[in-house]
Enzyme design. Structure first.
Site, PDB file in Angstrom:
ATOM      1  N   SER A 197       0.809  -1.220   0.000  1.00 16.66           N
ATOM      2  CA  SER A 197       0.000   0.000   0.000  1.00 16.66           C
ATOM      3  C   SER A 197       0.841   1.269   0.000  1.00 16.66           C
ATOM      4  CB  SER A 197      -0.950   0.003   1.198  1.00 16.66           C
ATOM      5  OG  SER A 197      -0.233  -0.129   2.415  1.00 16.66           O
ATOM      6  N   LEU A 198       2.021   1.226   0.607  1.00 18.24           N
ATOM      7  CA  LEU A 198       2.887   2.399   0.640  1.00 18.24           C
ATOM      8  C   LEU A 198       3.359   2.771  -0.764  1.00 18.24           C
ATOM      9  CD1 LEU A 198       4.978   1.555   3.821  1.00 18.24           C
ATOM     10  CD2 LEU A 198       3.137   3.237   3.626  1.00 18.24           C
TER      11      LEU A 198
END
Length: 358
Positions: free
Chosen positions: A149-150
């Site tokens: 997700s980062l």
């Protein structure tokens, strides 16, 4: 409303999906440039990963964007400026009219991650009296970003860390993630092959233990079991950046999981080393592999890189992520757009000093 920049937020009305006319060929593949993992289905290009983009050229006063996507959001950019943000457009042709009569560049980019759905792009079409022109040339550099997700850009446009599902979808924008920003700084085409919540061997909070990031890495269509992306031969990145490990270690091992802290760390290092070997075999000895280390997994990544360099691989590098100055104000404490900009600047500076064989 949680959409950044002065772009208009537009819900397009459904209409019949047209097929883009293409000079010297058929279907959108003949008239658009993309570096993403797409499958050519003839009248449409199919894809799943976030940040996939399509670039084209038209002559005339308007351009239509042909889409069939009930799940993802998009930015439409004309001559370098965002002119519309399309929210789950469905089956539609979205028109941008009122352009100066002449030649224009148009870019469509998928903002968020929708791994449960297949997206379809039918190409660009010109307004009456105009024409679709030859596709833009590919850039001379290519970078692949692998992550979670980062790397997706999860909730990076949010003004609050507390987000419900709808806010998360609307405020995730892979086009202003550190990967996209870094690639633009270096003048490179790129892929963002990132999947929220997944780790190298363990997912966030131990969820979905039957799959990991590695289950999906080879796919073009993430929701199709066993799918394998067929590289058309044009994707030959000389740089791959891997940022995986946050989900493996950010939550404590639960009582029902088959791990101890020690066995998880060992499995992570083993899988990480195997994944880098896979990338090396796929892209060859001339590609530089950058392994990103942060927080509780930094030492493990550094150890894996040390073992590979000790065995003679001089094109794998460890990069310790410096999050000094980050505000983590994206959804659920993820990187904000400000943080992605800082990270991109630091990564770009690091990469400029590497002897990459572009």
């Amino acid at each position: 409303m949680l959409v950044a920049s002065a772009a208009a937020l537009v819900l397009t009305a459904p209409s019949a999906v047209a097929t883009a006319a293409a000079p010297g060929g058929h279907g959108p593949a003949a008239s658009v440039h993309t570096a993403g993992r797409v499958k050519d289905a003839g009248d449409v290009l199919q894809y799943s990963w976030p940040g996939v983009y399509f670039e084209g050229r038209i002559r005339g006063t308007g351009v239509g964007v042909v889409l069939d996507d009930p799940a993802a959001d998009y930015d439409v950019q004309v001559d370098g400026s965002t002119v519309a943000t399309l929210v789950t457009p469905g089956r539609t042709t979205h028109w941008v009219d009122g352009l100066r009569d002449g030649v224009h560049t148009v870019r469509l980019v998928k903002r968020n991650d929708t791994p449960w759905s297949t997206s379809a792009f039918g190409g660009f079409v010109a307004a009456p009296g105009g024409a679709v022109l030859a596709r833009p040339a590919a850039r001379g550099r290519q970078i692949e970003f692998v992550g979670d997700s980062l790397t997706v850009g999860y909730g990076n446009l949010s003004t609050s860390r507390d987000c419900d599902g709808e806010q998360l979808k609307r405020t995730t924008d892979a086009d202003v993630s550190y990967g996209a920003l870094t690639a633009r700084e270096l003048g490179a085409d790129y892929q963002i092959n990132a999947y929220s919540g997944l780790g190298m061997v363990r997912n966030y909070n131990g969820g979905s233990p039957d799959v990991t990031y590695r289950t999906f890495y080879d796919r073009a269509l993430l929701n199709v079991p066993g799918d394998v992306w067929q590289n058309p031969g044009t994707w030959r990145p000389r740089l791959v950046v891997v940022h995986l490990g946050t989900n493996d270690f950010s939550t404590p091992v639960g009582p029902g999981e088959p791990w101890t802290d020690e066995s998880l760390a060992a499995a992570y290092r083993s899988a990480y080393g195997g994944f880098l070997h896979k990338l090396r075999a796929r892209y060859g000895p001339g590609t530089t592999l950058v392994a990103v280390g942060a927080g509780p997994f930094a030492g493990h990544v550094q150890q894996v890189v040390g073992e590979l360099t000790g065995a003679g691989d001089r094109r794998v590098r460890y990069w310790p992520l410096d999050d000094t100055g980050f505000d983590h104000t994206g959804c659920h404490w993820h990187y904000s757009a400000h943080d992605h900009r800082l990270l991109a600047d630091r990564l770009t500076a690091f990469l400029r000093d590497l002897p990459i064989r572009w």
